[in-house]
Structure formats: structure tokens, C-alpha cells
Design a protein around this motif. Structure first.
Motif, PDB file in Angstrom:
ATOM      1  N   PHE A 161       9.250  -3.999  -4.838  1.00 56.46           N
ATOM      2  CA  PHE A 161       7.944  -3.407  -4.587  1.00 56.46           C
ATOM      3  C   PHE A 161       7.570  -3.577  -3.125  1.00 56.46           C
ATOM      4  O   PHE A 161       7.979  -4.520  -2.451  1.00 56.46           O
ATOM      5  CB  PHE A 161       6.857  -3.991  -5.496  1.00 56.46           C
ATOM      6  CG  PHE A 161       6.652  -5.483  -5.372  1.00 56.46           C
ATOM      7  CD1 PHE A 161       5.855  -6.028  -4.371  1.00 56.46           C
ATOM      8  CD2 PHE A 161       7.242  -6.349  -6.281  1.00 56.46           C
ATOM      9  CE1 PHE A 161       5.659  -7.395  -4.271  1.00 56.46           C
ATOM     10  CE2 PHE A 161       7.058  -7.717  -6.186  1.00 56.46           C
ATOM     11  CZ  PHE A 161       6.265  -8.245  -5.181  1.00 56.46           C
ATOM     12  N   SER A 243       2.044  -3.154  -3.943  1.00 59.05           N
ATOM     13  CA  SER A 243       1.592  -1.772  -4.163  1.00 59.05           C
ATOM     14  C   SER A 243       1.321  -1.479  -5.629  1.00 59.05           C
ATOM     15  O   SER A 243       0.393  -0.726  -5.960  1.00 59.05           O
ATOM     16  CB  SER A 243       2.634  -0.795  -3.609  1.00 59.05           C
ATOM     17  OG  SER A 243       2.765  -0.951  -2.211  1.00 59.05           O
ATOM     18  N   TYR A 244       2.123  -2.073  -6.542  1.00 60.71           N
ATOM     19  CA  TYR A 244       1.898  -1.816  -7.965  1.00 60.71           C
ATOM     20  C   TYR A 244       0.539  -2.352  -8.406  1.00 60.71           C
ATOM     21  O   TYR A 244      -0.069  -1.835  -9.347  1.00 60.71           O
ATOM     22  CB  TYR A 244       3.024  -2.420  -8.814  1.00 60.71           C
ATOM     23  CG  TYR A 244       3.008  -3.937  -8.898  1.00 60.71           C
ATOM     24  CD1 TYR A 244       2.196  -4.606  -9.809  1.00 60.71           C
ATOM     25  CD2 TYR A 244       3.817  -4.703  -8.067  1.00 60.71           C
ATOM     26  CE1 TYR A 244       2.183  -5.990  -9.887  1.00 60.71           C
ATOM     27  CE2 TYR A 244       3.812  -6.084  -8.132  1.00 60.71           C
ATOM     28  CZ  TYR A 244       2.988  -6.726  -9.040  1.00 60.71           C
ATOM     29  OH  TYR A 244       2.975  -8.084  -9.106  1.00 60.71           O
ATOM     30  N   HIS A 247      -2.260   0.214  -6.878  1.00 60.32           N
ATOM     31  CA  HIS A 247      -2.015   1.654  -6.965  1.00 60.32           C
ATOM     32  C   HIS A 247      -3.176   2.392  -7.631  1.00 60.32           C
ATOM     33  O   HIS A 247      -3.672   3.401  -7.104  1.00 60.32           O
ATOM     34  CB  HIS A 247      -0.714   1.899  -7.725  1.00 60.32           C
ATOM     35  CG  HIS A 247      -0.396   3.351  -7.934  1.00 60.32           C
ATOM     36  ND1 HIS A 247       0.015   4.178  -6.915  1.00 60.32           N
ATOM     37  CD2 HIS A 247      -0.462   4.132  -9.057  1.00 60.32           C
ATOM     38  CE1 HIS A 247       0.205   5.394  -7.380  1.00 60.32           C
ATOM     39  NE2 HIS A 247      -0.080   5.394  -8.673  1.00 60.32           N
ATOM     40  N   CYS A 299       6.136   2.361  -8.514  1.00 61.59           N
ATOM     41  CA  CYS A 299       5.989   1.346  -7.467  1.00 61.59           C
ATOM     42  C   CYS A 299       6.972   0.201  -7.596  1.00 61.59           C
ATOM     43  O   CYS A 299       6.935  -0.751  -6.796  1.00 61.59           O
ATOM     44  CB  CYS A 299       4.561   0.782  -7.490  1.00 61.59           C
ATOM     45  SG  CYS A 299       3.282   1.991  -7.143  1.00 61.59           S
TER      46      CYS A 299
END
Length: 303
Positions: A161, A243-244, A247, A299
Motif C-alpha cells: 500500500f 491510502s487504503y 480512500h 489500494c
């Protein structure tokens, strides 16, 4: 000598009454059945059968041996049958350890699909902050971000990620939007402590071969991804989060990405488990499911 094959041959001869009939039921040459029985008698150092040209009878020792071997072979057949059934329909508890953010934002939301496919498997999901001894704690597998330092464990890379530097719109309205990594140091920030460090992780920025780690004075420091995200959403400071994890908030406009030309190096994700030759069916299906889950995630999919 294949002892199980020899035991089976002995039982068939006793029940058939002759070597020839036993060989026919086993689809083996008569000579092979004879050699198996002879090898078994030599190994046990006892005569199991009386042989004549017309018939075969069991010795007293052979009769006792027959009774016990029949029970043993029946138990073995039950074990093999149960094992095949467990492979066809995995069941039981799988103990999994991972970080709180991965548990909350990746695994738990997708578990309903896992249970539809494997209704008899129970997942015990731990979200400890420290790397524990999987074998000592009875953990079947762990999903961890970062480099793997357990040399005696199997580590299978299942994803990676990136990071997003972002802040709540209200904070940017109050303090302005940073144009460079150095500008971040002049704005409120939130720090994140991991299990491997007692100090907050630095904000890292890479672009065109340049790497910058601005010196930050965090207004708040936390040790949990969920709390870190909550702090960013509350406008307490700029965050640099997986980012996950951000998001959905970015898609909804609740967080605004910053310095998008500057990236932090990606973080690998591994599933870790003990190097057993044969993984139980329940653990294997969970690991395979996790691999597919990460491959599908926008992600988290492997590079």
C-alpha cells in the motif's frame, strides 16, 4: 516393507481363506501378497499363518494379531475419511493476528463473503500492536505490513500500500494548503507510533530523486490507525496515512489529498505462518482468501 500394505494383505488372506483369493480382491499378484505376509512375519518374529497346499489357517498369535489389526485399519480408514471431509469442507477456528487498521478497514468488511464460502470456519481476529511469537501464542497466521524479521516463518507477500498526505477541509481553510513538504512543518500535524518504534513515524516525501523528511511538531500522537484517521477527520492536523485507510474519506471529500507529486515509498504486506509441511484446510483456505482479497483491493493489490 510397507507395513499398512502388509497388514491389509494379512487381513484379506485371513478373510478369504487363501492367498489366491486375497490377491484377486486386492488386484495384486499372488507372489506379492505372499512376500508381504512373509515380510510381516519376519518383522514380528512370529508365525501368523499355517499354510498347506489347500488352505490357510490362522495361528493363535495370528488370531490375536488379526483382531487388533482389523480395529487399527478401521480407525485409520476413519481418520482418512475425516481428513478428506475436512479438506472438502474446512471447519474449526482460525486464529489470525493483524494491525487494527487492516482488520477494521480491509478484513472485517469482507468477512461476510468468506463465511458464505466457508460457513463452518470460525475466525478469531486479534489486533495487537506488537509483533508476537505466533507459535508460542498459538496463532495460525498473521497479516503484517512492513519488512519481515521472523526468519523461521514463511512470509508470503500478498500486497502493498501507498500513503496519502491529507487533511480535513476545515484545517486547510484555517491554516492554508501547503505547497511544499517544508510547508507541512509550519502546520498542525498528527503523529503515529507503531509497534516497532517509540517515536512517531516521520513524514517522508520523495519526488524526482529528492527525499525530504521535515521536522514536525505534532499536536497529537497516537498508536492506532483508527485513532489516527479520526484525528485527521476531526481537523486536528495533517496526517500521512495508508491510502487504503483514507480512500473512502478522500472520495467523500472529508479529507483533501496534499502534495500529490510527492510520494512516500510503498509498504509491503505479508501473510506469515509457521513452516508446517501440511497446512490445515481451515488455515489454507483463509490464507488463499486473504491473498485474493488483497489482489482485488484497489489500494492493496501487489505491484
Amino acid at each position: 516393507m510397507d507395513r499398512i500394505a502388509a497388514m491389509n494383505a494379512f487381513v484379506r488372506v485371513v478373510e478369504a481363506g487363501t492367498f489366491t483369493k486375497a490377491a484377486e480382491t486386492m488386484n495384486l499378484p499372488n507372489a506379492t501378497v505372499t512376500r508381504l505376509i512373509q515380510a510381516l512375519e519376519q518383522d514380528l518374529k512370529v508365525r501368523l499363518l499355517h499354510r498347506t497346499t489347500r488352505s490357510v489357517t490362522v495361528t493363535a498369535e495370528g488370531a490375536t494379531y488379526y483382531e487388533r489389526v482389523v480395529r487399527l485399519l478401521a480407525d485409520l480408514a476413519d481418520i482418512e475419511s475425516a481428513t478428506r471431509q475436512s479438506l472438502a469442507k474446512p471447519s474449526g477456528r482460525v486464529r489470525v493476528e493483524t494491525a487494527p487498521g487492516i482488520a477494521t478497514m480491509v478484513i472485517v468488511p469482507a468477512l461476510a463473503g468468506f463465511y458464505r464460502e466457508y460457513p463452518d470456519v470460525e475466525v478469531e481476529l486479534g489486533t495487537g500492536h506488537k509483533h508476537i511469537d505466533l507459535v508460542a501464542e498459538g496463532i495460525d497466521c498473521a497479516i503484517r505490513a512492513g519488512n519481515v524479521d521472523e526468519q523461521l516463518m514463511v512470509a508470503r507477500r500478498i500486497g502493498r500500500f501507498g500513503f496519502t498526505t491529507c487533511a480535513a477541509p476545515a484545517l486547510l481553510q484555517a491554516h492554508g494548503k501547503p505547497g511544499t513538504p517544508e510547508d507541512v512543518a509550519r502546520l498542525p500535524t498528527v503523529g503515529m507510533i507503531t509497534a516497532q518504534s517509540t517515536r512517531a513515524l516521520p513524514f517522508r516525501f520523495s519526488h524526482g530523486g529528492s527525499e525530504i523528511e521535515p521536522v514536525l511538531n505534532h499536536k497529537l500522537v497516537v498508536n492506532d490507525t483508527n485513532a489516527y484517521l479520526a484525528a485527521g477527520l476531526a481537523g486536528l492536523g495533517i496526517i500521512q496515512a495508508p491510502s487504503y485507510a483514507v480512500h473512502q474519506a478522500v472520495q467523500a471529500g472529508r479529507l483533501v489529498p496534499l502534495l500529490e507529486d510527492w510520494r512516500r515509498p510503498d509498504m509491503p504486506v505479508h501473510v506469515i505462518y509457521a513452516p508446517n509441511r501440511y497446512l490445515s484446510a481451515k488455515v489454507r483456505v483463509f490464507i488463499d482468501w486473504a491473498v485474493q482479497l488483497f489482489e482485488r483491493h484497489a489500494c492493496l493489490r501487489p505491484a
